[in-house]
Motif scaffolding. Structure first.
Motif, short mmCIF file in Angstrom:
data_model
loop_
_atom_site.label_atom_id
_atom_site.label_comp_id
_atom_site.label_asym_id
_atom_site.label_seq_id
_atom_site.Cartn_x
_atom_site.Cartn_y
_atom_site.Cartn_z
N SER A 176 0.98 -1.16 -0.23
CA SER A 176 -0.17 0.01 -0.06
C SER A 176 0.74 1.18 0.01
N ARG A 177 1.99 0.86 0.39
CA ARG A 177 3.03 2.12 0.49
C ARG A 177 3.43 2.67 -1.00
N LEU A 178 3.12 1.79 -1.74
CA LEU A 178 3.40 2.09 -3.23
C LEU A 178 2.18 2.62 -4.10
N CYS A 179 0.98 1.90 -3.70
CA CYS A 179 -0.13 2.29 -4.66
C CYS A 179 -1.11 2.94 -4.08
N ARG A 180 -0.88 3.35 -2.76
CA ARG A 180 -1.81 4.45 -2.21
C ARG A 180 -3.15 4.15 -2.37
N SER A 181 -3.72 2.69 -2.18
CA SER A 181 -4.76 2.22 -2.25
C SER A 181 -4.87 0.88 -1.36
N HIS A 214 4.38 -3.44 -13.58
CA HIS A 214 3.15 -2.27 -14.27
C HIS A 214 2.00 -2.57 -13.17
N ASN A 215 1.12 -3.50 -13.26
CA ASN A 215 0.09 -3.40 -12.53
C ASN A 215 -0.11 -4.54 -11.37
N SER A 216 1.17 -4.80 -10.97
CA SER A 216 1.09 -5.64 -10.12
C SER A 216 2.54 -5.56 -9.03
N VAL A 217 2.66 -6.22 -7.85
CA VAL A 217 3.77 -5.83 -7.17
C VAL A 217 4.11 -7.14 -6.28
N GLU A 218 5.48 -7.72 -6.08
CA GLU A 218 5.69 -8.60 -5.38
C GLU A 218 6.21 -8.46 -4.27
N PHE A 246 0.32 -8.66 -5.42
CA PHE A 246 -0.87 -7.79 -5.07
C PHE A 246 -1.24 -6.92 -6.32
N SER A 247 -2.15 -6.68 -6.54
CA SER A 247 -2.83 -5.54 -7.56
C SER A 247 -3.50 -4.61 -6.89
N ALA A 248 -3.94 -3.58 -7.47
CA ALA A 248 -4.80 -2.45 -6.87
C ALA A 248 -5.61 -1.95 -7.89
N LYS A 252 -13.12 3.18 -9.89
CA LYS A 252 -13.81 2.77 -11.10
C LYS A 252 -13.53 1.39 -11.55
N GLY A 253 -13.02 0.64 -10.46
CA GLY A 253 -12.36 -0.79 -10.64
C GLY A 253 -11.33 -1.06 -11.84
N GLU A 254 -10.59 0.15 -11.95
CA GLU A 254 -9.50 -0.01 -13.12
C GLU A 254 -8.40 -0.32 -12.34
N LEU A 255 -7.47 -1.13 -13.03
CA LEU A 255 -6.06 -1.69 -12.17
C LEU A 255 -5.14 -0.35 -12.11
N LEU A 256 -4.66 0.06 -10.99
CA LEU A 256 -3.44 0.99 -10.83
C LEU A 256 -2.04 0.51 -11.24
N THR A 257 -1.28 1.62 -11.75
CA THR A 257 -0.09 1.45 -12.17
C THR A 257 0.85 1.53 -11.11
N PHE A 258 1.90 0.44 -10.84
CA PHE A 258 2.79 0.61 -9.66
C PHE A 258 3.88 1.53 -10.17
#
Length: 263
Positions: A176-181, A214-218, A246-248, A252-258
């Motif tokens: 969450s510290r990267l995606c702010r979500s 891009h849309n996920s994080v390990e 994780f994804s975020a 609107k339900g759209e994938l966020l970019t990390f």
């Protein structure tokens, strides 16, 4: 596992777990398990988790996973597990696939260890030159938990699922510290127990983002256990590690970019 073995059993490892659906408050979860195949002292248990919406009665698969359990011997002798009785075509199929999954499981660890050794020898470490890259140190999260009786099974060992839940919490905060979500857990990879922990132990969880895609994080999580004496002497026992993906999504339900990260 204990019903088949007739003796106490402990979780040795979980295969990679993929989450297809999210289970929400008010929905009904059904968990069905069976022993697919017994080896000499270990066995594979298949786990199918489904979720049912009480309003629509629609049932969806949350996850299908495979756990390896080890029979604990009484005394010095080893427990020889009896073969699984195969009653249906599905039983026969899972029995055949279990030996292949076991072969992949063992090879998976060897390949990973070899890659780590080669990386250490070459000293070929990843560097990120992007100006906006976030330092992974910013994502480091540490948590300490005291194992209480409700956290342990009837043998006094900490529930594997409880450890996984604590791991998910620290990993989610790290992501969450990267995606702010609010990160959504997509999979748990290489979840293996290197040793047990017990009631009264202090468990220390360290989580950090390893990389973004891009849309996920390990997020990697390492778990260390201490009893009272080990706590005073600072002598941890490494009991578990895993990698959580994780994804975020936005409103609107759209994938966020990390963002890219700098180790």
């Amino acid at each position: 596992a204990e019903k088949h073995a007739g003796v106490s059993c402990v979780t040795a490892s979980m295969d990679d777990i993929q989450f297809e659906e999210a289970a929400r408050v008010g929905q009904i979860i059904a968990i069905r398990t069976k022993v697919n195949r017994a080896f000499k002292t270990s066995m594979e248990v298949g786990i199918k988790v489904t979720v049912q919406d009480v309003l629509t009665n629609a049932e969806k698969i949350v996850s299908v996973a495979y756990a390896t359990y080890v029979a604990k011997p009484v005394g010095a002798g080893k427990v020889e597990l009896k073969p699984v009785e195969l009653l249906s075509a599905e039983d026969h199929l899972e029995h055949s696939l279990a030996i292949e999954r076991r072969r992949i499981r063992l090879g998976y660890v060897q390949v990973f260890q070899k890659l780590m050794q080669e990386s250490n020898k070459e000293g070929d470490f990843y560097t990120c030159e992007e100006k906006d890259a976030v330092s992974t140190e910013h994502t480091h999260v540490q948590s300490t938990e005291l194992v209480l009786p409700p956290h342990a099974n009837h043998h006094g060992n900490t529930f594997g699922g409880q450890i996984m839940a604590w791991m998910q919490t620290v990993a989610s905060i790290s992501a969450s510290r990267l995606c702010r979500s609010h990160p959504i857990l997509k999979s748990v990879n290489m979840f293996k127990f290197w040793g047990p922990s017990f009631v009264g132990d202090r468990l220390v969880f360290n989580a950090i983002v390893n990389n973004t895609f891009h849309n996920s994080v390990e997020v990697g999580v390492r778990v260390e256990a201490y009893n009272c004496e080990e706590w005073i002497k600072d002598q941890p026992r490494h009991i578990n590690s895993a990698f959580l993906i994780f994804s975020a999504v936005n409103d609107k339900g759209e994938l966020l970019t990390f963002p890219r990260v700098k180790p």
